[in-house]
Structures are given as structure tokens and as C-alpha cells.
Enzyme design. Structure first.
Site, PDB file in Angstrom:
ATOM      1  N   GLY A  69      21.490 -27.636   6.620  1.00  0.00           N
ATOM      2  CA  GLY A  69      21.651 -26.557   5.311  1.00  0.00           C
ATOM      3  C   GLY A  69      22.875 -25.951   5.540  1.00  0.00           C
ATOM      4  O   GLY A  69      23.452 -25.731   6.857  1.00  0.00           O
TER       5      GLY A  69
ATOM      6  N   ASP B 167      10.359 -36.131   4.370  1.00  0.00           N
ATOM      7  CA  ASP B 167      10.173 -35.610   2.874  1.00  0.00           C
ATOM      8  C   ASP B 167       8.998 -34.422   3.532  1.00  0.00           C
ATOM      9  O   ASP B 167       7.992 -35.615   3.866  1.00  0.00           O
ATOM     10  CB  ASP B 167       9.790 -36.239   1.483  1.00  0.00           C
ATOM     11  CG  ASP B 167       8.605 -35.521   1.143  1.00  0.00           C
ATOM     12  OD1 ASP B 167       8.456 -34.876   0.608  1.00  0.00           O
ATOM     13  OD2 ASP B 167       8.449 -36.237  -0.308  1.00  0.00           O
ATOM     14  N   VAL B 168       9.197 -33.179   3.695  1.00  0.00           N
ATOM     15  CA  VAL B 168       7.737 -32.235   4.183  1.00  0.00           C
ATOM     16  C   VAL B 168       6.602 -32.052   3.294  1.00  0.00           C
ATOM     17  O   VAL B 168       5.886 -32.190   4.472  1.00  0.00           O
ATOM     18  CB  VAL B 168       8.614 -30.853   3.881  1.00  0.00           C
ATOM     19  CG1 VAL B 168       9.861 -31.083   4.658  1.00  0.00           C
ATOM     20  CG2 VAL B 168       7.780 -30.364   2.033  1.00  0.00           C
TER      21      VAL B 168
ATOM     22  N   ASP C 260      14.880 -12.141  13.081  1.00  0.00           N
ATOM     23  CA  ASP C 260      15.407 -11.224  12.577  1.00  0.00           C
ATOM     24  C   ASP C 260      17.096 -11.024  12.966  1.00  0.00           C
ATOM     25  O   ASP C 260      17.166 -11.063  14.195  1.00  0.00           O
ATOM     26  CB  ASP C 260      15.038 -10.055  12.087  1.00  0.00           C
ATOM     27  CG  ASP C 260      15.615  -9.212  11.390  1.00  0.00           C
ATOM     28  OD1 ASP C 260      17.090  -8.863  11.455  1.00  0.00           O
ATOM     29  OD2 ASP C 260      15.072  -8.040  10.532  1.00  0.00           O
ATOM     30  N   HIS C 261      17.669 -12.030  12.671  1.00  0.00           N
ATOM     31  CA  HIS C 261      18.826 -12.129  13.424  1.00  0.00           C
ATOM     32  C   HIS C 261      19.850 -10.911  13.859  1.00  0.00           C
ATOM     33  O   HIS C 261      20.478 -10.605  15.170  1.00  0.00           O
ATOM     34  CB  HIS C 261      20.266 -12.513  12.628  1.00  0.00           C
ATOM     35  CG  HIS C 261      21.119 -12.150  11.843  1.00  0.00           C
ATOM     36  ND1 HIS C 261      21.064 -11.848  10.016  1.00  0.00           N
ATOM     37  CD2 HIS C 261      22.403 -11.528  11.638  1.00  0.00           C
ATOM     38  CE1 HIS C 261      21.721 -11.412   9.324  1.00  0.00           C
ATOM     39  NE2 HIS C 261      22.602 -11.185   9.781  1.00  0.00           N
TER      40      HIS C 261
ATOM     41  N   HIS D   9      16.157  -5.487   7.758  1.00  0.00           N
ATOM     42  CA  HIS D   9      16.934  -5.746   9.106  1.00  0.00           C
ATOM     43  C   HIS D   9      17.109  -3.786   8.948  1.00  0.00           C
ATOM     44  O   HIS D   9      16.899  -3.167   9.762  1.00  0.00           O
ATOM     45  CB  HIS D   9      18.119  -5.555   8.603  1.00  0.00           C
ATOM     46  CG  HIS D   9      18.601  -7.347   8.172  1.00  0.00           C
ATOM     47  ND1 HIS D   9      18.211  -8.551   9.238  1.00  0.00           N
ATOM     48  CD2 HIS D   9      19.007  -8.346   7.250  1.00  0.00           C
ATOM     49  CE1 HIS D   9      18.240  -8.860   8.700  1.00  0.00           C
ATOM     50  NE2 HIS D   9      19.219  -9.427   7.383  1.00  0.00           N
TER      51      HIS D   9
ATOM     52  N   LYS E 142      25.895  -4.505  -1.570  1.00  0.00           N
ATOM     53  CA  LYS E 142      26.873  -5.609  -1.777  1.00  0.00           C
ATOM     54  C   LYS E 142      28.005  -5.005  -1.738  1.00  0.00           C
ATOM     55  O   LYS E 142      27.890  -4.818  -3.557  1.00  0.00           O
ATOM     56  CB  LYS E 142      26.635  -6.816  -2.698  1.00  0.00           C
ATOM     57  CG  LYS E 142      24.864  -7.447  -2.245  1.00  0.00           C
ATOM     58  CD  LYS E 142      25.655  -8.714  -0.867  1.00  0.00           C
ATOM     59  CE  LYS E 142      24.128  -8.893  -0.530  1.00  0.00           C
ATOM     60  NZ  LYS E 142      24.562  -9.815   0.572  1.00  0.00           N
TER      61      LYS E 142
HETATM   62  C1  BG6 Z   1      20.781 -11.620   5.258  1.00  0.00           C
HETATM   63  C2  BG6 Z   1      21.404 -10.953   4.034  1.00  0.00           C
HETATM   64  O1  BG6 Z   1      19.684 -11.481   5.980  1.00  0.00           O
HETATM   65  O2  BG6 Z   1      21.968 -10.964   6.696  1.00  0.00           O
HETATM   66  C3  BG6 Z   1      22.402 -11.689   3.360  1.00  0.00           C
HETATM   67  O3  BG6 Z   1      20.207 -12.399   3.896  1.00  0.00           O
HETATM   68  C4  BG6 Z   1      23.874 -10.508   4.383  1.00  0.00           C
HETATM   69  O4  BG6 Z   1      22.468 -11.368   2.140  1.00  0.00           O
HETATM   70  C5  BG6 Z   1      23.340 -10.166   6.345  1.00  0.00           C
HETATM   71  O5  BG6 Z   1      25.176 -11.032   3.312  1.00  0.00           O
HETATM   72  C6  BG6 Z   1      24.176  -9.646   6.357  1.00  0.00           C
HETATM   73  O6  BG6 Z   1      23.898 -10.259   8.013  1.00  0.00           O
HETATM   74  P1  BG6 Z   1      25.309  -9.767   8.667  1.00  0.00           P
HETATM   75  O7  BG6 Z   1      25.368 -10.252   9.529  1.00  0.00           O
HETATM   76  O8  BG6 Z   1      26.352  -9.668   8.286  1.00  0.00           O
HETATM   77  O9  BG6 Z   1      25.732  -8.206   8.474  1.00  0.00           O
END
Ligand code: BG6
Length: 505
Positions: free
Chosen positions: A15, A85-86, A177-178, A240, A340
């Protein structure tokens, strides 16, 4: 640098996320010595790739980091591919055999890290098979990293959580949560807790309002199918924005540790008011972008984007006011907005301080022009793309008059420092390897965030009124500005004005 012995098993290895984020992050960890010889990666997905194909793809994904030929070869030699296959129990048995072989080959001490980077619909099935097929070793640790979205509302999230916690303990679950891996998000705690001038004023006696903006200039790109079912509220606010808010709102933790920080974040989220439908209507607005122009660029409207239903009601923009019901924050609005196709990509926090009790510097009676009201002091935390902070102050204009001149103390991380900063995913992967869950979301945080967001979603779904609209390239619909104006405030950050003044918008 301590070497980490571990076997990663990535579900969703073909992916987009794995290719854009995971492989480059693993490579950086390899380069910096956090992963050396004792690590292996099993990539799984439906496609029938061979190890060779997988390794070639991995090499392509790290090419932009300019590895030497030997480095790229050596790194990718740790990657193995298993078509999977999960739902097929036998496939897990094969996976187990491969895992055991690699464990012995690379002396991994039984440490297993499972990364679920595929549709959440499969998370439950995967973890239950990991257990039933005896893939969870008793020798080392086993941990699971889970990508968002964690559920689509409170109910689905709770069900998913039940499935996962029936196999993994809470301290073995790393919900990503990045945003929590971003340098300047981590800096919020430093700014607050290492500077007495801020921490002593961090309350409703000195702060007027707080603004969190996460603006994106991109549209939905090729994710229309996913996004149309999600919308900005679930895509950005539930995770976020509420995470950032909890870091701003929380009480100082007793110690800077996982346990104490998480406990305070949970309490912070529990203090966020869960609105009634009437309060939602008053405090939250949504928008969808229409076609627009910014400088030389012409943009399609959301409804024309691929994968989006032509009569879609999905919001691509949200603005709202959160209310925090506790001693510290009572009466201080926390305004948030995200969307967006806005003017610029930028994530910023503006903390707007209250005015001095009396403005001594009003223009003298009969003066030629009236002196404008004092500008508020604003602490701005720049999360991205610039990183840093600034504090706006009022000073005296040089010269004979006593006019006030707003000035800024500003600090930015250098381009070089930003370049050399580990990426969010790299930091988070390393945290998970170390067993540090501070920058991951606890179930109670996820649960409370869904409770807060669910009523907003339900109110909108039941409302006759559709979305507001905004032309691509602007900072959202009019209603987003009115939201603050009716409280006597305005958004501090307005990148659109520059373009408007030049007739580019
Ligand atoms: C993701 C969303 O969690 O965060 C995306 O699914 C979004 O839609 C993205 O674009 C934004 O992340 P960053 O790090 O670019 O601010």
C-alpha cells in the site's frame, strides 16, 4: 545507539502508506543504527509478489534518500514477502513458519511488531488469527501498531477496541496519530512547561482565545473514495485536532512520562464539552470547495474530483469552537479549522492573550488621527511547513509620537535542522520499538474524541441544511469567519489576504 532486535510484520505491505512512509522510515532507522543486523520485515498483502519484487519496490521507495548501492541492497535483503489473505487461517500458519525461520536466522529473540496498515475492516480478523494461530511468542515482546482511522464512530471504535484488547494488552497497542510524531507538536510541552512566562499565564485569566489551524492546499487527490465517506471532521478533527488541543489544554503532568502525560491528556479531553445538537449548530460549521483560482492555478471543485459522488454532501472544511469545562479554561474559546484546497499548507497554533486592563496609549483628544486599539499579544507555534514560534508584542514607534507599533520576537528552526529532523513516522516507529507509548493515543483518548465528534456528525447528518461552499484557494466559507466575529474575535492567520490584495484570488 542501541540496536533493536525485532521482526516487523506489515499487513498492507504493497500500500501507499507502507511505500511512502514505512520503508523510508525503516531505512532511516537503519542508517542511524537503531536497526542493524538483527531485524527482518515480512511484508504481506494480497498481491502475489516475490521477495525479489518486494525488495526492488523497497529500494525504489528509499531511492530519494540517496543510499549507496550496497546500502540499498543490504537493507532490502532483510525484507521478505508473503502473499496473504487475511481470512485464510492457513496463510497465518505459513506466516508463522516464516516468522520462526527469520527469528532464528537474525536472532530476533522473539520480538514481534505487527503493523496494521490496511483497511480497518480487517483489523479484528487479523489480531484474532495472530492469537489463534499462535503467532504471539512468549519469548520476546509482541506489539501492534494500528493505523487510523480507529473506527468510524464511538460504537465501531469500541467494537474494534474490544477485538484488539482481547488479544493485546493496552500497553502493547500503539494507535498511530502521526501528528504526535511531529517535532513542533512535541515542542508544545517544552514551550508550556519549560517557560514560566507562559505556564504562569496559561489559563483563563490571561488567555482570550486559542486558535488551531490545519490548512492544506491540496485537494483530495486520488483518495476521493476514502475521503468522501470520511469528510474533514473524521479525517482531521477526531484525531489530529483533538490531540493537539489536548496537549494545549492538559494540566502539567507530575512527571514527563508516558503514564502521567496520557493521564493528563485523557482528563483534558474529558473536559471538552460534548455539545447538544443546538450547541453544535451554534459552534460548528462545515464547507465544501467549489472550483477556484489561486494565482496561475485553476482548481476543480470537490464534486468534480475522481472517486467523489456527484451529489456528495461530504465536508472538506470544518471550523468550530470547543468549550473546555474546567477551572483553567472556563470561558476561553478554542477555535479550530481545517480543510482541503485552502490558500496554503500550514499548521499553526495562535494563543491570543488578553489585553492590558487599561490602554494608556489612546490618541490624544483632537489628534489628527486616532490611534488604533492595541493589538493583542499572540504566541504563535508554527508546526509546519515552517517550524518555530513567535511572540507578538507592542512597542513604541520610534520618533516623537507615542504610537504603538506591533513587533514580533520570532524563532524558526533552520532549513538544515528541519532536513535533519527525523520524520514523524521514524520517531514513532522508534518509540514503538522502545516500548514508549507516550506519542500514541490511549483508548480512552480515542473513545472520548469519538464522543465529542459523534454528536457533531449526527447533528449535521440530520440537518436539512447542507454544507456551505468556498472557492478553492480561499480560507473557507464566510461562516468560518463569522464564527469568531460573533464573539468579537478574528482569525490571526490569514494567508489569503496577501493573494487578495494582489488580485490573485
Ligand atoms: C491524514 C489525513 O491523517 O493527515 C489526510 O488522512 C491529511 O487527509 C493528512 O492530508 C495531513 O497530514 P500532514 O502531515 O500532511 O499535515
Amino acid at each position: 545507539m542501541k540496536e533493536n532486535k525485532v521482526l516487523f510484520t506489515i499487513f498492507g505491505a504493497t500500500g501507499d502508506l507502507a511505500q511512502r512512509k514505512l520503508y523510508p522510515s525503516l531505512f532511516r532507522l537503519y542508517r542511524t543504527g537503531s536497526l542493524v543486523e538483527s531485524f527482518a520485515v515480512i511484508g504481506t498483502a494480497r498481491r502475489p509478489w516475490s521477495d525479489e519484487t518486494y525488495r526492488e519496490i523497497v529500494q525504489e521507495t528509499i531511492a530519494y534518500l540517496n543510499p549507496t548501492e550496497e546500502e540499498a541492497q543490504a537493507f532490502s535483503s532483510h525484507f521478505y514477502y508473503q502473499a496473504h489473505d487475511v481470512n485464510d487461517t492457513e496463510h497465518y500458519d505459513k506466516l508463522k513458519d516464516l516468522a520462526d525461520t527469520l527469528d532464528a536466522k537474525y536472532t530476533l529473540d522473539g520480538n514481534r511488531l505487527y503493523y496494521l496498515a490496511m483497511s480497518p475492516a480487517f483489523f479484528g480478523t487479523i489480531v484474532s488469527h495472530l492469537e489463534s494461530q499462535k503467532m504471539l511468542t512468549s519469548d520476546g515482546y509482541h506489539r501492534v501498531i494500528i493505523e487510523k482511522p480507529f473506527g468510524t464512530d464511538y460504537e465501531t471504535a469500541a467494537k474494534l477496541n474490544e477485538e484488539i484488547t482481547s488479544v493485546f494488552a493496552e500497553n502493547e497497542i500503539y494507535r498511530i496519530d502521526h501528528y504526535l510524531g511531529k517535532e513542533m507538536i512535541q515542542n508544545i510541552s517544552a514551550i508550556r512547561f519549560a517557560n514560566n512566562i507562559f505556564e504562569s499565564m496559561w489559563n483563563n485569566r490571561y488567555i482570550d482565545n486559542v486558535q488551531i489551524s490545519i490548512a492544506e492546499n491540496l485537494g483530495v487527490e486520488d483518495r476521493g473514495g476514502y475521503y468522501d465517506k470520511s469528510g474533514a471532521l473524521k479525517d482531521m478533527v477526531q484525531n489530529h485536532i483533538l490531540q493537539v488541543l489536548s496537549l494545549l489544554v492538559m494540566e502539567p503532568p507530575v512527571a514527563f512520562s508516558e503514564q502521567e502525560i496520557r493521564a493528563e491528556k485523557i482528563k483534558a479531553l474529558e473536559a471538552v464539552r460534548v455539545y447538544t445538537p443546538e450547541e453544535v449548530k451554534e459552534n460548528f460549521i462545515r464547507g465544501q470547495y467549489t472550483a477556484g483560482r489561486l494565482a496561475d492555478n485553476q482548481y476543480l471543485g470537490y464534486l468534480e474530483e475522481p472517486g467523489v459522488a456527484e451529489d456528495s454532501k461530504t465536508e472538506t472544511f470544518v471550523a468550530g469552537k470547543f468549550t473546555i469545562d474546567n477551572f483553567r479554561w472556563s470561558g476561553v474559546p478554542f477555535y479550530v479549522r481545517t480543510g482541503k484546497r485552502l490558500t496554503e499548507k500550514g499548521t499553526r497554533i495562535n494563543v491570543v492573550f488578553k489585553q492590558v486592563p487599561v490602554n494608556l496609549f489612546k490618541a490624544e483628544v483632537g489628534a489628527e488621527c486616532e490611534q488604533p486599539a492595541l493589538e493583542p499579544n499572540v504566541l504563535t507555534i508554527y508546526i509546519q511547513p515552517t517550524e518555530g514560534f513567535s511572540l507578538s508584542l507592542n512597542g513604541k514607534e520610534v520618533g516623537p509620537s507615542f504610537n504603538m507599533l506591533p513587533t514580533q520576537l520570532a524563532y524558526r528552526n533552520s532549513a538544515e535542522a528541519i532536513e535533519n529532523t527525523p520524520e514523524a513516522y521514524e520517531k514513532l516507529l522508534l518509540d514503538a520499538l522502545k516500548g514508549d507509548g507516550t506519542n500514541f493515543t490511549h483508548w480512552k483518548e480515542v473513545a472520548q474524541s469519538w464522543r465529542i465528534v459523534d454528536v457533531i456528525r449526527q447533528t449535521w447528518d440530520q440537518s436539512e441544511e447542507g454544507c456551505e461552499t468556498y472557492p478553492a484557494g480561499t480560507m473557507g466559507p464566510e461562516a468560518a469567519f463569522e464564527l469568531l466575529e460573533k464573539d468579537g474575535f478574528k482569525w490571526i492567520w490569514h494567508p489569503d489576504e496577501w493573494y487578495r490584495e494582489r488580485n490573485l484570488l
